[in-house]
Motif scaffolding. Structure first.
Motif, PDB file in Angstrom:
ATOM      1  N   LYS A 265       4.049  11.233  -6.678  1.00  8.84           N
ATOM      2  CA  LYS A 265       3.214  12.235  -7.319  1.00  8.84           C
ATOM      3  C   LYS A 265       3.056  11.901  -8.802  1.00  8.84           C
ATOM      4  O   LYS A 265       4.037  11.752  -9.527  1.00  8.84           O
ATOM      5  N   ASN A 266       1.809  11.782  -9.222  1.00  6.20           N
ATOM      6  CA  ASN A 266       1.461  11.524 -10.632  1.00  6.20           C
ATOM      7  C   ASN A 266       2.302  10.401 -11.246  1.00  6.20           C
ATOM      8  O   ASN A 266       2.978  10.597 -12.266  1.00  6.20           O
ATOM      9  N   PRO A 267       2.304   9.200 -10.649  1.00  4.32           N
ATOM     10  CA  PRO A 267       3.094   8.094 -11.209  1.00  4.32           C
ATOM     11  C   PRO A 267       2.575   7.686 -12.590  1.00  4.32           C
ATOM     12  O   PRO A 267       1.371   7.680 -12.837  1.00  4.32           O
ATOM     13  N   LYS A 268       3.499   7.355 -13.452  1.00  5.98           N
ATOM     14  CA  LYS A 268       3.146   6.966 -14.819  1.00  5.98           C
ATOM     15  C   LYS A 268       3.648   5.575 -15.174  1.00  5.98           C
ATOM     16  O   LYS A 268       3.707   5.203 -16.335  1.00  5.98           O
ATOM     17  N   GLY A 269       4.035   4.790 -14.160  1.00  6.73           N
ATOM     18  CA  GLY A 269       4.471   3.427 -14.415  1.00  6.73           C
ATOM     19  C   GLY A 269       5.934   3.345 -14.783  1.00  6.73           C
ATOM     20  O   GLY A 269       6.648   4.358 -14.866  1.00  6.73           O
ATOM     21  N   PRO A 270       6.449   2.122 -15.015  1.00  7.39           N
ATOM     22  CA  PRO A 270       7.855   1.938 -15.400  1.00  7.39           C
ATOM     23  C   PRO A 270       8.184   2.670 -16.695  1.00  7.39           C
ATOM     24  O   PRO A 270       7.309   2.944 -17.519  1.00  7.39           O
TER      25      PRO A 270
ATOM     26  N   LYS B 203      -7.721  13.291 -26.377  1.00  6.40           N
ATOM     27  CA  LYS B 203      -7.573  12.815 -25.012  1.00  6.40           C
ATOM     28  C   LYS B 203      -6.323  11.931 -24.932  1.00  6.40           C
ATOM     29  O   LYS B 203      -5.432  12.029 -25.753  1.00  6.40           O
ATOM     30  N   ARG B 204      -6.293  11.074 -23.928  1.00  7.66           N
ATOM     31  CA  ARG B 204      -5.180  10.143 -23.746  1.00  7.66           C
ATOM     32  C   ARG B 204      -5.672   8.949 -22.930  1.00  7.66           C
ATOM     33  O   ARG B 204      -6.777   8.976 -22.377  1.00  7.66           O
ATOM     34  N   LEU B 205      -4.864   7.910 -22.883  1.00  8.48           N
ATOM     35  CA  LEU B 205      -5.188   6.785 -22.010  1.00  8.48           C
ATOM     36  C   LEU B 205      -4.926   7.171 -20.554  1.00  8.48           C
ATOM     37  O   LEU B 205      -3.965   7.895 -20.265  1.00  8.48           O
ATOM     38  N   PRO B 206      -5.736   6.691 -19.602  1.00  5.64           N
ATOM     39  CA  PRO B 206      -5.479   6.991 -18.195  1.00  5.64           C
ATOM     40  C   PRO B 206      -4.259   6.225 -17.703  1.00  5.64           C
ATOM     41  O   PRO B 206      -3.946   5.137 -18.178  1.00  5.64           O
ATOM     42  N   THR B 207      -3.583   6.806 -16.708  1.00  5.63           N
ATOM     43  CA  THR B 207      -2.534   6.043 -16.029  1.00  5.63           C
ATOM     44  C   THR B 207      -3.193   5.034 -15.087  1.00  5.63           C
ATOM     45  O   THR B 207      -4.389   5.137 -14.778  1.00  5.63           O
ATOM     46  N   GLU B 208      -2.400   4.087 -14.623  1.00  8.46           N
ATOM     47  CA  GLU B 208      -2.935   3.106 -13.667  1.00  8.46           C
ATOM     48  C   GLU B 208      -3.464   3.792 -12.416  1.00  8.46           C
ATOM     49  O   GLU B 208      -4.525   3.439 -11.888  1.00  8.46           O
ATOM     50  N   ALA B 209      -2.708   4.778 -11.947  1.00  6.88           N
ATOM     51  CA  ALA B 209      -3.110   5.469 -10.720  1.00  6.88           C
ATOM     52  C   ALA B 209      -4.419   6.224 -10.929  1.00  6.88           C
ATOM     53  O   ALA B 209      -5.312   6.204 -10.068  1.00  6.88           O
ATOM     54  N   GLU B 210      -4.560   6.879 -12.071  1.00  6.03           N
ATOM     55  CA  GLU B 210      -5.803   7.596 -12.362  1.00  6.03           C
ATOM     56  C   GLU B 210      -6.974   6.631 -12.442  1.00  6.03           C
ATOM     57  O   GLU B 210      -8.065   6.902 -11.908  1.00  6.03           O
ATOM     58  N   TRP B 211      -6.751   5.519 -13.116  1.00  5.88           N
ATOM     59  CA  TRP B 211      -7.823   4.540 -13.254  1.00  5.88           C
ATOM     60  C   TRP B 211      -8.262   4.045 -11.878  1.00  5.88           C
ATOM     61  O   TRP B 211      -9.460   3.970 -11.583  1.00  5.88           O
TER      62      TRP B 211
ATOM     63  N   LEU C 123       0.848  -1.185   0.000  1.00  5.36           N
ATOM     64  CA  LEU C 123       0.000   0.000   0.000  1.00  5.36           C
ATOM     65  C   LEU C 123       0.888   1.242   0.000  1.00  5.36           C
ATOM     66  O   LEU C 123       1.911   1.292   0.693  1.00  5.36           O
ATOM     67  N   HIS C 124       0.506   2.244  -0.781  1.00  6.08           N
ATOM     68  CA  HIS C 124       1.314   3.463  -0.822  1.00  6.08           C
ATOM     69  C   HIS C 124       0.425   4.651  -1.180  1.00  6.08           C
ATOM     70  O   HIS C 124      -0.543   4.527  -1.919  1.00  6.08           O
ATOM     71  N   LYS C 125       0.780   5.789  -0.626  1.00  5.10           N
ATOM     72  CA  LYS C 125       0.016   7.008  -0.867  1.00  5.10           C
ATOM     73  C   LYS C 125       0.496   7.657  -2.165  1.00  5.10           C
ATOM     74  O   LYS C 125       1.699   7.753  -2.426  1.00  5.10           O
ATOM     75  N   VAL C 126      -0.472   8.081  -2.961  1.00  6.83           N
ATOM     76  CA  VAL C 126      -0.180   8.706  -4.252  1.00  6.83           C
ATOM     77  C   VAL C 126      -0.949  10.013  -4.353  1.00  6.83           C
ATOM     78  O   VAL C 126      -2.126  10.083  -3.986  1.00  6.83           O
ATOM     79  N   TYR C 127      -0.276  11.043  -4.872  1.00  8.50           N
ATOM     80  CA  TYR C 127      -0.952  12.319  -5.145  1.00  8.50           C
ATOM     81  C   TYR C 127      -1.160  12.447  -6.651  1.00  8.50           C
ATOM     82  O   TYR C 127      -0.233  12.221  -7.447  1.00  8.50           O
ATOM     83  N   LEU C 128      -2.385  12.824  -7.045  1.00 11.06           N
ATOM     84  CA  LEU C 128      -2.706  13.040  -8.457  1.00 11.06           C
ATOM     85  C   LEU C 128      -3.259  14.438  -8.655  1.00 11.06           C
ATOM     86  O   LEU C 128      -4.065  14.927  -7.851  1.00 11.06           O
ATOM     87  N   ASP C 129      -2.826  15.067  -9.749  1.00 12.80           N
ATOM     88  CA  ASP C 129      -3.422  16.338 -10.144  1.00 12.80           C
ATOM     89  C   ASP C 129      -4.844  16.094 -10.639  1.00 12.80           C
ATOM     90  O   ASP C 129      -5.246  14.953 -10.924  1.00 12.80           O
ATOM     91  N   THR C 130      -5.604  17.183 -10.806  1.00 11.98           N
ATOM     92  CA  THR C 130      -6.956  17.083 -11.353  1.00 11.98           C
ATOM     93  C   THR C 130      -6.924  16.450 -12.743  1.00 11.98           C
ATOM     94  O   THR C 130      -6.045  16.747 -13.555  1.00 11.98           O
ATOM     95  N   PHE C 131      -7.883  15.575 -13.007  1.00 14.84           N
ATOM     96  CA  PHE C 131      -7.997  14.992 -14.347  1.00 14.84           C
ATOM     97  C   PHE C 131      -9.456  14.631 -14.614  1.00 14.84           C
ATOM     98  O   PHE C 131     -10.311  14.674 -13.707  1.00 14.84           O
ATOM     99  N   TYR C 132      -9.727  14.309 -15.859  1.00 12.30           N
ATOM    100  CA  TYR C 132     -11.050  13.841 -16.283  1.00 12.30           C
ATOM    101  C   TYR C 132     -10.901  12.442 -16.844  1.00 12.30           C
ATOM    102  O   TYR C 132      -9.874  12.094 -17.445  1.00 12.30           O
ATOM    103  N   ILE C 133     -11.940  11.624 -16.676  1.00 16.11           N
ATOM    104  CA  ILE C 133     -11.936  10.268 -17.237  1.00 16.11           C
ATOM    105  C   ILE C 133     -13.316   9.983 -17.802  1.00 16.11           C
ATOM    106  O   ILE C 133     -14.329  10.463 -17.276  1.00 16.11           O
ATOM    107  N   ASP C 134     -13.355   9.242 -18.917  1.00 12.16           N
ATOM    108  CA  ASP C 134     -14.638   8.920 -19.543  1.00 12.16           C
ATOM    109  C   ASP C 134     -15.557   8.205 -18.555  1.00 12.16           C
ATOM    110  O   ASP C 134     -15.123   7.291 -17.847  1.00 12.16           O
ATOM    111  N   LYS C 135     -16.811   8.603 -18.535  1.00 12.61           N
ATOM    112  CA  LYS C 135     -17.776   7.917 -17.683  1.00 12.61           C
ATOM    113  C   LYS C 135     -18.032   6.493 -18.174  1.00 12.61           C
ATOM    114  O   LYS C 135     -18.368   5.609 -17.394  1.00 12.61           O
TER     115      LYS C 135
END
Length: 514
Positions: free
Chosen positions: A462-467, A380-388, A316-328
């Motif tokens: 902060k805003n991780p984008k994976g490997p 648009k773009r694909l979401p990151t894992e953290a955003e998803w 478990l780890h804490k992640v900070y994400l900026d504001t974003f939008y994702i398809d409903k």
């Protein structure tokens, strides 16, 4: 003893030499003539032997008639099956049968003098496929004057030869084309049907038209459409025409022009097209915060991952994400079809499967690159894992998007018994607290990140984008094919980015700022 006459001797020698020379030349000429005569006789004798060569005949039939018969690699056929070919010299010959849509047949036969050889051969059919997509959809399709159905349409096991395609849709000009199918390959036709002016359908009078648009000599006008930003969808009287910038020829009359682009307010304008006149529309689309079909996810921290489940979900780890939008909702077949029609990109693997190809079902058979290119095309773009994961967990960080307790009826999964994808939004009670649907089940969804089992041990805060690199891309959410364990908000899976399966789809995201 009297001495010989020297003068007589000299004359005698000269005569003797002359006689010998003449005899030698005559003999040579006669020998040469004899040899030439002998050669001519041999040639004539050889030809007479050839002309007298024994002959036979061939009666040849095939399981498919009208195959052309070629003898000994000649350019001109001897006939078409069934066929009787006579006056064939006795001996070994090569026979070829050629018929469009069937594999070339080449055989060696033995012709016997004064006999008819009777042979029968089976030609192997070669098949190709034909995919037909029209805009608008729902057009009637004929192939070789036989109606096949309505578009979009996938025709399989067609003979690999030339065919006549005929497409008709009420209110549009008929479309014809001669196509050639190749064995074991799929020919794809993307046809944009040209709408007739309303006058041709009796909707307006000749006076209202302002030109002779009721006759075959109706004069068109020109319309140029440009927009800021570019690549906005252009609709004319609710029919999609393409993307801006766009130049169109239209019959004279009144039209409603509409431009749309994800993330922007729609632009609409009424315009009159005059004969032989050029008109222009300059549309400035206003940017809007958020999107009617996108959920707003505020900036902030959340706890990512889980403990005591799968190794790749911890720690478990804490992640900070900026504001974003994702398809409903997951991207649908209807939405992806627009991208496929106006882009040269590869179409999905299952566009015509009646169980998977409904307009409101999520598009499947999509590789990671397909999903990436669609999102880019849509602005648009694909979401990151953290955003998803944040969008799925919601504000309370639940095990499932709706809460911590499993409910079979809340998601399309292996226990539901549907055994296919469901229309997006079918399970409203399963939406996350951010208002995002189908985050559990229906289809696995591509994320932008490379996949690594141990990434959570090395993730940035902060805003991780994976490997930075890897062999696999990440999938999230589970599918109609999976059990509840794969539908948890923290479940993750790595997959070959080229994989195109019936339970993999995607949704898009975008930054909260412009």
């Amino acid at each position: 003893m009297q001495e010989p006459n020297r003068t007589l001797l000299v004359k005698t020698n000269i005569f003797s030499k002359t006689l010998n020379t003449k005899f030698s030349k005559t003999f040579t000429i006669k020998c040469y003539c004899f040899i030439v005569s002998l050669i001519i006789c041999l040639i004539m004798f050889s030809e007479s032997i050839c002309l007298a060569r024994p002959q036979g005949a061939l009666y040849i039939i095939s399981n498919q008639p009208d195959a052309k018969v070629y003898l000994d690699n000649e350019d001109v056929p001897q006939g078409t099956t069934p066929s009787l070919i006579s006056n064939i010299p006795a001996g070994t010959h090569i026979i070829e049968l050629r018929l469009p849509g069937y594999a070339l047949l080449e055989v060696t036969i033995e012709i016997i003098a004064d006999r008819i050889k009777d042979v029968e051969y089976n030609l192997d059919a070669q098949f190709g496929n034909l995919d037909i997509i029209t805009l608008p959809a729902g057009a009637a399709v004929w192939l070789d004057n036989e109606k096949q159905g309505v578009s979009p349409l996938k025709l399989t096991e067609l003979l690999a030869c030339e065919h006549q395609v005929h497409i008709e849709l009420k209110g549009h000009k008929p479309w014809f084309k001669q196509i050639k199918l190749t064995a074991d390959k799929t020919e794809r036709l993307k046809v944009e049907l040209v709408p007739l002016h309303p006058a041709y359908n009796g909707n307006i009078s000749k006076e209202e038209c302002g030109a002779d648009c009721h006759g075959v000599k109706a004069t068109s006008g020109k319309l140029n459409i440009i927009s800021t930003p570019i690549n906005a969808h252009v609709w004319i009287d609710d029919k999609l025409q393409g993307q801006s910038p766009l130049e169109l020829k239209l019959f004279p009359g009144n039209y409603t022009i509409r431009l749309s682009k994800p993330g922007y307010n729609e632009y609409q304008e009424n315009i009159q097209i005059l004969p032989n006149k050029a008109s222009i529309i300059k549309a400035e689309l206003e940017y809007k915060e958020g999107d009617a079909d996108m959920a707003y996810i505020p900036a902030g921290d959340f706890i990512m991952g889980s403990e005591g489940t799968e190794p790749d979900e911890s720690p478990l780890h804490k992640v900070y994400l900026d504001t974003f939008y994702i398809d409903k909702y997951e991207v649908t077949n209807a939405e992806y079809r627009k991208f496929f029609f106006y882009d040269t990109h590869r179409q999905p693997s299952y566009p015509f499967d009646p169980s998977l190809g409904g307009d409101m079902q999520p598009v499947v058979g999509i590789s990671w690159k397909d999903a990436f290119e669609y999102c880019k095309w849509a602005g648009k773009r694909l979401p990151t894992e953290a955003e998803w994961e944040k969008a799925a967990k919601g504000k309370s960080a639940t095990i499932y998007p709706w809460g911590d307790k499993w409910n079979t009826d809340y998601a399309n999964n292996a226990q539901t018994g549907l055994n296919k994808t469901a229309n997006v939004g079918t399970y409203p009670l399963a939406a996350s607290s951010y208002g995002v649907f189908d985050m559990a089940g229906n289809v696995w969804e591509w994320c932008n990140d490379y996949y690594a089992k141990d990434y959570y041990s090395n993730s940035v805060l902060k805003n991780p984008k994976g490997p930075k690199n890897g062999r696999l891309r990440t999938l999230r959410g589970g599918s109609w094919f999976d059990d509840p364990v794969s539908l948890r908000t923290t479940a993750r899976r790595g997959e070959n980015p080229r994989m195109r399966l019936s339970n993999i789809g995607f949704r898009c995201a975008k930054d909260g700022d412009r």
